[in-house]
Design a protein around this motif. Structure first.
Motif, short mmCIF file in Angstrom:
data_model
loop_
_atom_site.label_atom_id
_atom_site.label_comp_id
_atom_site.label_asym_id
_atom_site.label_seq_id
_atom_site.Cartn_x
_atom_site.Cartn_y
_atom_site.Cartn_z
N ASN A 1 -1.98 3.10 9.67
CA ASN A 1 -2.63 1.65 8.60
C ASN A 1 -4.14 2.15 7.98
O ASN A 1 -3.86 2.29 7.16
N LYS A 2 -4.77 2.22 8.83
CA LYS A 2 -6.36 2.28 9.03
C LYS A 2 -6.38 4.26 7.31
O LYS A 2 -6.71 4.28 6.38
N GLU B 1 -4.54 2.98 4.47
CA GLU B 1 -5.58 2.81 3.81
C GLU B 1 -6.50 3.97 3.24
O GLU B 1 -7.59 3.16 2.28
N LYS C 1 0.68 -0.97 0.38
CA LYS C 1 0.25 0.09 0.16
C LYS C 1 0.54 1.28 0.03
O LYS C 1 0.88 2.25 -0.49
N ASP D 1 -4.81 -6.00 -0.31
CA ASP D 1 -4.89 -5.04 0.87
C ASP D 1 -6.80 -6.00 1.04
O ASP D 1 -8.34 -5.50 0.11
N SER D 2 -6.91 -6.14 2.46
CA SER D 2 -8.17 -7.06 2.72
C SER D 2 -9.69 -6.30 2.19
O SER D 2 -10.78 -6.31 1.31
N GLU D 3 -9.58 -4.72 2.52
CA GLU D 3 -10.46 -3.48 2.71
C GLU D 3 -11.53 -3.54 1.15
O GLU D 3 -12.15 -3.07 1.03
MG MG Z 1 -6.00 -3.73 5.76
#
Ligand code: MG
Ligand code: NAD
Length: 382
Positions: A216-217, A220, A124, A149-151
């Protein structure tokens, strides 16, 4: 849907958390994927073991090992700071899984966009820093940038049902990290061991620290902005401790689509590897009755200021996200080496954002300049 042929895959960052889980999918689905290029930084023994199992055409280590084992000499080896990129170019792999951590992976993403049919993006930070340059290059070359990235994989999956309709809002879920329920004073002095005990995901060290600070968020949100061309004020974050709802998309009629699953990164990795086909890798089915309930809460900006700092950097644009990212990488490295308390991470990011003059990002060289300036501020403050 029928898979017509085996796809060749370069796994950049093969020894890491994402890399090894991708290779587990290759192991389980040898008729669908072949890993023709494996790369790592220092961990030569781990890479040798993977090379022995997957027999890539080429392999790379940033740090040159003393010897290449005799049984691996038929592989073409590359060493040195640009070994990843040289190996990728030599491999001729159709797809590249970019799973190096940090801005150190930006060169590999950039090169993969030149030569690959598809880029599977775990790294990311390459998108946070490379931003529009990366998405513009992907668009110009018509290379799908498939989120790992899972999101973002969840959002990408929900968007398959879009049918041309406008999206009102993206909603990213966040586990809240290892310190989710801690008070401010305790967070400041959290140890490396506290921070690395992530409640739901098992990941590399740097991203686990980023989860605990919630930067991290923020990274993201920036990543989602670039991947889905969504303005910052239409990307929301909600705390969801169980990590079952991986993220959501809201449409104009108020309908919200979500993608759910047990927290297993092989889900989003496999979706990117097989896209548009799904790869049955042996996932444990969701047991809703056993789960009982799913919880949601608003993030707390007082205890976790990094999230808001990242969103502000995105809104500011230019070199601000690069400065935030560079300062965070330097601060996290210092924290992992036990040079600073955890609570200094947001302080050092703020200091770099205050001190480094803003520039326009017109070329990759501008990214590296801003990154270097941010790291310099952190280094000087240590
Ligand atoms: Mg993630
Ligand atoms: P990791 O530390 O476990 O693995 C990193 C890999 O990259 C290793 O193979 C390492 O050898 C290689 N590497 C590191 N620095 C390098 C350098 N300078 N040059 C060449 N190779 C280098 O990291 P990870 O947790 O697998 O994360 C990889 C990326 O995926 C990160 O950007 C992270 O944010 C993202 N991501 C990870 C997860 C996860 O579950 N681990 C989830 C979402 C996103």
């Amino acid at each position: 849907m029928q898979q017509t042929s085996q796809r060749t895959l370069a796994v950049l960052g093969a020894t890491g958390s994402i890399g090894t889980q991708a290779l587990d999918i290759v192991r389980r689905c040898p008729d669908r994927f072949r890993a023709t290029c494996l790369t790592a930084q220092f961990s030569s023994e781990a890479l040798f073991a993977l090379a022995r199992e997957f027999r890539p055409r080429v392999a790379a280590l940033r740090a040159e090992p003393k010897v290449i084992p005799d049984d691996l000499r038929d592989i073409e080896w590359f060493f040195g700071p640009d070994a990843t990129v040289r190996a990728l170019l030599a491999s001729g792999a159709q797809d590249a899984l970019c799973a190096i951590v940090g801005i150190a992976g930006l060169d590999a993403v950039w090169a993969a966009l030149d030569v690959c049919e598809r880029v599977l993006l775990a790294n990311k930070e390459a998108l946070v820093t490379g931003g529009d340059l990366v998405t513009q290059k992907a668009a110009a070359r018509n290379v799908p940038l498939l989120p790992v990235d899972s999101e973002h994989s969840a959002i990408f999956q929900c968007l398959q049902a879009r049918q041309g309709n406008p999206v009102r809002r993206l909603i990213l879920t966040a586990s809240g990290g290892a310190l989710r329920d801690w008070d401010r004073a305790r967070i400041y002095h959290a140890t490396v061991r506290d921070v690395l005990a992530h409640p739901t995901w098992n990941m590399g060290g740097k991203i686990t620290v980023d989860c605990a600070s919630m930067v991290n968020k923020g990274l993201e949100v920036i990543e989602a902005h670039h991947l889905f061309a969504m303005p910052a004020d239409r990307i929301d974050v909600v705390i969801h401790p169980q990590s079952i709802v991986h993220s959501m998309v809201e449409f104009e009629d108020g309908a919200v689509l979500a993608q759910l699953g047990n927290p297993d990164m092989r889900g989003p990795i496999g979706y990117a590897m097989g896209w548009p086909e799904r790869v049955p890798y042996g996932a444990k089915p969701l047991d809703f009755a056993a789960l009982g309930h799913l919880d949601f809460a608003a993030p707390d900006p007082d205890r976790f200021p990094c999230l808001g700092m990242a969103v502000a950097a995105l809104k500011e644009g230019g070199s601000a996200p690069v400065i935030l990212n560079g300062a965070n990488e330097a601060a996290v490295a210092a924290f992992l080496q036990e040079q600073i308390p955890f609570g200094r991470i947001p302080e050092l990011i703020g200091r770099a954002l205050d001190a480094v003059p803003r520039t326009d990002i017109r070329a990759i060289a501008d990214v590296y300049d801003a990154d270097r300036a941010a790291r310099e501020v952190v280094r000087a403050a240590l």
